[in-house]
Structures are given as C-alpha cells and as structure tokens.
Enzyme design. Structure first.
Site, short mmCIF file in Angstrom:
data_model
loop_
_atom_site.label_atom_id
_atom_site.label_comp_id
_atom_site.label_asym_id
_atom_site.label_seq_id
_atom_site.Cartn_x
_atom_site.Cartn_y
_atom_site.Cartn_z
CB CYS A 108 8.42 -3.08 13.79
SG CYS A 108 7.87 -1.85 14.99
N GLY A 122 0.80 -1.23 0.00
CA GLY A 122 0.00 0.00 0.00
C GLY A 122 0.82 1.27 0.00
CG ASP A 155 -7.15 2.39 -6.47
OD1 ASP A 155 -7.48 1.39 -5.81
OD2 ASP A 155 -7.24 2.47 -7.69
CE1 TYR A 208 -8.35 4.68 9.30
CE2 TYR A 208 -9.87 6.24 8.32
CZ TYR A 208 -8.65 5.61 8.33
OH TYR A 208 -7.71 5.93 7.38
#
Ligand SMILES: NC(=O)C1=CN([C@@H]2O[C@H](COP(=O)(O)OP(=O)(O)OC[C@H]3O[C@@H](n4cnc5c(N)ncnc54)[C@H](O)[C@@H]3O)[C@@H](O)[C@H]2O)C=CC1
Ligand SMILES: CCCCCC(=O)/C=C/[C@H]1C=CC(=O)[C@@H]1CCCCCCC(=O)O
Length: 306
Positions: A63, A16, A191, A155
């Site tokens: 991590c 991403g 996207d 969120y």
C-alpha cells in the site's frame, strides 16, 4: 493487554517502528496486516512473524498511503483475508525531509489524512461497520519544535500538521457520532535502522541528543502504543515519548494558552494603548511577572493559613 483476535492495519510496517508495533500486536493475540511500499522487506518481515505467531495471524499487502485507491483496497483486502472488520489503524508510514519536501508532505500529512478519513468511513457508525475503533497517528516531537534549517522544515511542518489533525479529528462530537478515537504518538529520535544509513546525520543527531543513551529504543514506542491501546478514554491527545523519562500527554485543549496570552494582550493595552503588537520581550516580561505574582500570592496564602 490482550488483543484477542482484533484486526489491525499498520502502515509502513516493513521495518522500524511499524514492524515493532506489528510484532507487539501478534505477541498479544491480535491479527495484523503489514503494509508498505517496500514489497521485499515487507514480505520478509511478514514471513519471519508468520513463523513465530502463525500464518493465519499476519499478512502483507502493498500500500502506498498517498494513493486513496491503494489505501481503500488495503482496508477491504484485510477484512476479506481475516474475515473480520478492522478495529485499529496505526498510521505509521513516514519519510524524512531527505525524500524531498513534496514527498515528505504527501506521505507524512496527506497519507495520514487519507488514513484518518478512511478509518472514520469504514469503522464509524454513519457509513462503516459501526463497531467504532481507534486510529493511532505516528507523529514526532518535531511537530512541537522548530527545526534548525530550511532543509528539514518540511519534516517538522508535516509532523505539526499530524498533531493538529489528531487534535481536530479526535474531538468529542466525532467520538459520539462515529465511535472512533484518534490519538498520536510523538517521540524523539528513535533507534531504527535509519540511524546507520547516514553517517553525517547520525553524528549530528547524536551530538544534539548527547549520545546513543538518549536515543529511544523501538520498544519504548511499542510501550507508548500499548499505553494508548489500554487507555479506553483518551481522544485527540498526543502521547509524548522522550528517552529516560516517563511519557506524558500533550493536552488537546491548548485554548488555555491562547486565553493566557489574550489576557496578557488586554493588560498590555492598558499600559500601551496605541501599541499594535506585544513584542516577544513584552511577552517575556508578562510571563515572568505572572510567575512572580503567583509566587507572592501563594506565599501570602501560606502565611495566612499556616
Ligand atoms: N526514527 C526516528 O527517529 C523517528 C521516527 N518517527 C516517525 O516514525 C515513523 C516510522 O519511522 P521509522 O520506523 O523510524 O522509519 P523507517 O524508514 O524505518 O519506516 C518507515 C516505513 O514507511 C514506509 N513508507 C515510506 N513511504 C511510504 C508510502 N508512501 N506508503 C507506505 N509506506 C511508506 C517505508 O518504506 C518504511 O518501511 C515515521 O512516521 C517517522 O516520521 C518519529 C520520531 C522519530
Ligand atoms: C526534537 C526533535 C525530535 C525529532 C524526532 C524525529 O522525528 C527525528 C527524525 C529524524 C531521524 C532521521 C531524520 O532524518 C529525521 C529528521 C531529522 C531532523 C534533524 C534536522 C536537524 C534539525 O533541524 O534540528
């Protein structure tokens, strides 16, 4: 911008946005640690980038950003592997509300707090290598607006927290004493692979934004990263990124807005001395009145002088 061997850490960069930023660092001559909780995906991304830019330029370290020890060893290992101090931390790791609210707050907010404090400790003048550096927090436009349901609220709240953290930690005093700048990127729907995973959410979001043309490609977030890296001055700011329009900086000092409404409340007290609260519709009237006042004042000045 050339990064000439500068050392970066990008959290949540197996894929991403994080992977996009990591690749950009390598394209510009920097060195980067890709880190994530997803070992397999992280190693595959690292392999791909190592083949393109050299094995000495990129490494993978597992991590979990919610774990202080894990973050600390990510930092120490990176410096050991590259033999140079870390100069930039990109706090990108994040999850959406479907991970559950506690996880969402833990990763998106607590994880970033650990990263920001560690960066001050390790790069700052008081306790760290003293060369200073930069932290870039990946927030979201969700931090400025309200979600439309209770399920997504963690969120939105987590990202609002990141913007607030960025404003507060990216202050002039910290910059003077530690030499560390802290800014954020606040983008709209982007996207990433994520958009193919949940059809129902995809359709809902695509309808909300008006189709795929209004989704941001990862390359625009990479551009925003470049903008922050090339601007040697900004601190405590959020760089906002929306599809098809230029980026803009959200000001750090939103005190003006507080002062504006405090003046409104003072004026309101003259009109309604016993009112306990200025209701939203009072505020709307005050706001429109203020705009009208400005318009008439400017027109009058125009007539006098021109
Ligand atoms: N995709 C979008 O529409 C938008 C994304 N963002 C933010 O951008 C950032 C990156 O998101 P994407 O690339 O879209 O998602 P993504 O899911 O592709 O990437 C996020 C990465 O973070 C990693 N991660 C999750 N928990 C972790 C933990 N505890 N420790 C370390 N790594 C962890 C994941 O394994 C994943 O690789 C996130 O902070 C997200 O909130 C902001 C605005 C819009
Ligand atoms: C103006 C809001 C911009 C939000 C940008 C962002 O961070 C998007 C992230 C989303 C991608 C997949 C998700 O699960 C994320 C959150 C989606 C929230 C949508 C909920 C609907 C709503 O409350 O409006």
């Amino acid at each position: 911008m050339s990064f000439s061997n500068k050392v970066f850490i990008v959290t949540g960069s197996a894929r991403g946005v994080g992977a996009g930023i990591a690749e950009n660092i390598l394209q510009n001559g920097g060195r980067v640690t890709i880190s994530d909780v997803l070992n397999e995906v992280g190693l595959a991304t690292t392999d791909r980038l190592a083949k393109l830019y050299g094995t000495e330029k990129v490494t993978f370290i597992h991590c979990d950003v919610t774990n202080q020890q894990s973050f600390e060893s990510l930092w120490s290992e990176t410096e050991k592997i590259f033999g140079s101090p870390v100069q930039v931390l990109v706090n990108n790791a994040g999850v959406f509300h479907n991970a559950g609210w506690e996880k969402c707050i833990d990763i998106n907010l607590k994880g970033l707090m650990i990263g920001n404090y560690l960066a001050l400790d390790r790069m700052g003048k008081t306790k760290g290598h003293g060369l200073g550096g930069q932290v870039i927090n990946v927030a979201s436009l969700a931090g400025f607006v309200a979600g439309s349901d209770a399920i997504s609220s963690p969120y939105f709240a987590s990202k609002a927290g990141v913007i607030s953290l960025t404003k507060s930690i990216g202050n002039d005093l910290t910059l003077r004493t530690e030499g560390v700048r802290v800014n954020a990127i606040c983008m709209g729907y982007t996207d990433t692979g994520l958009f193919n995973k949940n059809k129902q959410l995809n359709d809902q979001i695509l309808e909300e934004v008006g189709g795929t043309k209004n989704l941001l490609p990862v390359s625009r977030i990479v551009d925003a990263f470049q903008v922050l890296m090339s601007n040697g001055k900004v601190n405590g700011r959020s760089l906002c990124v929306m599809a098809n329009i230029p980026m803009w900086y959200y000001p750090r000092h939103d005190r003006q807005e507080i002062i504006f409404w405090a003046c409104g409340a003072k004026l309101f007290k003259r009109l309604r001395p016993n009112a306990m609260v200025m209701e939203p519709w009072h505020q709307a009237v005050f706001f429109i009145g203020f705009q009208l006042f400005l318009f008439i004042a400017l027109q009058t000045l125009w007539r006098i002088f021109f």
